[in-house]
Design an enzyme around this catalytic site. Structure first.
Site, PDB file in Angstrom:
ATOM      1  N   ASP A  93      69.684  39.139  36.139  1.00  0.00           N
ATOM      2  CA  ASP A  93      68.851  38.924  37.061  1.00  0.00           C
ATOM      3  C   ASP A  93      67.955  37.548  36.575  1.00  0.00           C
ATOM      4  OD1 ASP A  93      66.659  40.987  39.216  1.00  0.00           O
ATOM      5  OD2 ASP A  93      67.594  38.961  39.378  1.00  0.00           O
ATOM      6  N   SER A  94      67.368  37.004  37.671  1.00  0.00           N
ATOM      7  CA  SER A  94      66.998  35.733  37.321  1.00  0.00           C
ATOM      8  C   SER A  94      65.488  35.724  36.808  1.00  0.00           C
ATOM      9  CB  SER A  94      66.919  34.733  38.520  1.00  0.00           C
ATOM     10  OG  SER A  94      66.246  35.719  39.502  1.00  0.00           O
ATOM     11  N   ASP A 147      64.401  33.453  42.678  1.00  0.00           N
ATOM     12  CA  ASP A 147      63.957  33.756  43.995  1.00  0.00           C
ATOM     13  C   ASP A 147      62.426  34.431  43.664  1.00  0.00           C
ATOM     14  OD1 ASP A 147      64.565  36.239  42.941  1.00  0.00           O
ATOM     15  OD2 ASP A 147      64.986  37.378  44.862  1.00  0.00           O
ATOM     16  N   GLN A 190      66.648  36.915  51.394  1.00  0.00           N
ATOM     17  CA  GLN A 190      65.141  37.589  51.650  1.00  0.00           C
ATOM     18  C   GLN A 190      64.878  37.923  53.191  1.00  0.00           C
ATOM     19  OE1 GLN A 190      63.707  39.042  49.361  1.00  0.00           O
ATOM     20  NE2 GLN A 190      64.369  38.189  47.418  1.00  0.00           N
ATOM     21  N   GLY A 217      64.860  41.921  48.322  1.00  0.00           N
ATOM     22  CA  GLY A 217      63.786  42.201  49.002  1.00  0.00           C
ATOM     23  C   GLY A 217      63.695  43.621  49.440  1.00  0.00           C
ATOM     24  N   ASP A 267      72.884  47.953  41.596  1.00  0.00           N
ATOM     25  CA  ASP A 267      72.411  48.324  40.088  1.00  0.00           C
ATOM     26  C   ASP A 267      70.959  49.110  40.295  1.00  0.00           C
ATOM     27  OD1 ASP A 267      70.401  45.658  40.811  1.00  0.00           O
ATOM     28  OD2 ASP A 267      69.425  46.825  39.117  1.00  0.00           O
ATOM     29  N   CYS A 305      81.906  68.859  35.582  1.00  0.00           N
ATOM     30  CA  CYS A 305      81.685  67.258  34.949  1.00  0.00           C
ATOM     31  C   CYS A 305      82.495  67.337  33.707  1.00  0.00           C
ATOM     32  CB  CYS A 305      80.497  67.257  34.811  1.00  0.00           C
ATOM     33  SG  CYS A 305      79.751  65.491  34.073  1.00  0.00           S
ATOM     34  N   CYS A 307      82.003  64.977  31.123  1.00  0.00           N
ATOM     35  CA  CYS A 307      80.888  64.251  30.264  1.00  0.00           C
ATOM     36  C   CYS A 307      80.732  65.039  29.067  1.00  0.00           C
ATOM     37  CB  CYS A 307      79.751  63.687  31.180  1.00  0.00           C
ATOM     38  SG  CYS A 307      78.342  64.830  30.724  1.00  0.00           S
ATOM     39  N   CYS A 310      78.148  67.946  29.580  1.00  0.00           N
ATOM     40  CA  CYS A 310      78.576  69.165  30.281  1.00  0.00           C
ATOM     41  C   CYS A 310      80.081  69.800  29.506  1.00  0.00           C
ATOM     42  CB  CYS A 310      78.992  68.626  31.506  1.00  0.00           C
ATOM     43  SG  CYS A 310      77.696  68.021  32.744  1.00  0.00           S
ATOM     44  N   HIS A 336      75.217  61.788  30.894  1.00  0.00           N
ATOM     45  CA  HIS A 336      75.682  62.555  32.103  1.00  0.00           C
ATOM     46  C   HIS A 336      75.588  61.730  33.384  1.00  0.00           C
ATOM     47  CE1 HIS A 336      76.164  65.605  35.006  1.00  0.00           C
ATOM     48  NE2 HIS A 336      74.820  65.024  35.621  1.00  0.00           N
TER      49      HIS A 336
END
Ligand code: 2MQ
Ligand code: ZN
Length: 373
Positions: A93-94, A147, A190, A217, A267, A305, A307, A310, A336
């Site tokens: 990210d900027s 931005d 935006q 935004g 993200d 699960c 993982c 679990c 998890h």
């Protein structure tokens, strides 16, 4: 090993898409969820274990890394991939969003933002040019335009002025980025929750031309209904042959709704941050492990699960180590949660490819109970 950056759409189901982004450091299956590695680490996880959850790409942050250890030091040490031992794609990210949410004593001008570090009070500045330079020094594969993300609530005039500043900064970001084969530059739409402003922003970004387009935004307190309201039209304003990235989202049901509306990448710190605060996300809803009800429960978080948490640990154990403040608590719950998020993304990709997204979404909501399970 491809030297170029390219996006291939493999199937669609309604507005939803599934495809692959090819980069020199590997491919990204979309829709994709990007774990956040803000300070050159996905907190409480080894990079090889982040990969084991199914992640194809991580997110890094210009703002944090420019303050500590500095982009110049990371460059001298071989770049962010080598520095953090992650050799697959990284999107950075900027810095604009983080400056406004973290830094002190900010001064915003046409040029950029001057601010004091939230770490030691030292003076810094970010501009489209400086942000592009930092992201180049870090060596990130996908660079975000510099931005400004206006804080809500904001008047339409404020949102319009902020969006137009961001579009001028997008022009300067593109000029400063230059021509870097194998690296991508994404523009950021935006315009708040105002359709005309979103359209103006999309047109401005198209005219400049980017390798991908983010919907910025949002997820700034507007609530899911208002966010989905924007997503009902905003992604369609962006070029359909390029990846569409919704920034900062979100809870599992936010992700499902965004993918249904045409988003390809997301993200969010939620799976890792909530894992450290004792919150587990499962296909049947949330487990707040600190709740006394789990103290004697021999079952795993989720029987289905696969993982490490679990497979080998009970809710009783997870409750105990959380209450005891043991590091393994954050490690297991983070692992998890990231595993569950990637399972969700794989389920979405498979369902879209099979034209069965409606069934997947119906089952997703049917399984989820409200509250703590
Ligand atoms: C958690 N909600 C959220 N909304 C965002 C909007 C932007 C946004 O509009 N611009 C930029 N550059 N980043 C954003 C981020 C950071 C994403 N890692 C956001 N996060
Ligand atoms: Zn699990």
């Amino acid at each position: 090993m491809t030297q170029r950056f390219s996006f291939t759409l493999n199937a669609t189901d309604g507005k939803a898409r599934t495809g692959v982004i090819q980069t020199p450091r590997g491919e990204i299956r979309t829709p994709a969820f990007m774990p956040v590695g803000t300070a050159a680490t996905v907190k409480a996880m080894l990079p090889e274990n982040v990969r084991a959850t199914g992640a194809d790409i991580l997110l890094g942050n210009t703002y944090h890394l420019m303050l500590r250890p500095t982009a110049e030091r990371i460059d001298r040490l071989g770049g962010l991939h080598k520095f953090m031992n992650w050799d697959r794609p990284i999107l950075t990210d900027s810095g604009g969003f983080q400056v406004m949410s973290l830094a002190a004593l900010r001064k915003l001008t046409e040029e950029g933002v001057r601010f004091s570090s939230h770490i030691d009070g030292s003076k810094h500045m970010l501009s489209p040019e400086r942000s592009m330079e930092i992201q180049r020094l870090l060596g990130s594969d996908i660079v975000m335009c510099f931005d400004e993300c206006p804080a809500l609530p904001a008047s339409e005039e404020t949102v319009a002025a902020s969006m137009r500043l961001s579009m001028r900064w997008a022009e300067r970001s593109k000029a400063a980025f230059g021509d870097r084969p194998g690296h991508a530059l994404f523009g950021i739409q935006q315009g708040g929750v105002t359709k005309d402003l979103r359209a103006e922003s999309a047109e401005a970004l198209r005219a400049i031309g980017f390798d991908g387009y983010a919907v910025g935004g949002l997820a700034v307190g507007e609530g899911q209904e208002a966010m989905f309201g924007v997503l009902d039209y905003a992604p369609d304003m962006l070029p359909e042959d390029k990846p569409r990235y919704l920034m900062g989202v979100g809870k599992p049901d936010d992700i499902v709704g965004a993918v249904e509306r045409g988003i390809d990448m997301m993200d969010c710190v939620l799976p890792s941050r909530s894992g450290r605060t004792g919150q587990a996300w499962t296909r049947r809803g949330q487990v707040n492990i600190k709740n006394a009800r789990h103290m004697d429960d021999p079952r795993p978080l989720d029987e289905t699960c696969t993982c490490p948490a679990c497979r080998s640990y009970s809710r009783a154990y997870l409750h105990h180590v959380f209450r005891a403040g043991e590091m393994i608590s954050g490690m297991l719950l983070t692992w998890h949660n990231l595993h569950y998020y990637q399972e969700l993304m794989q389920g979405l990709r498979t369902a879209i490819a099979a034209g069965k997204l409606a069934d997947f979404v119906r089952d997703f909501h049917a399984l989820r109970a409200e509250g703590d399970i």
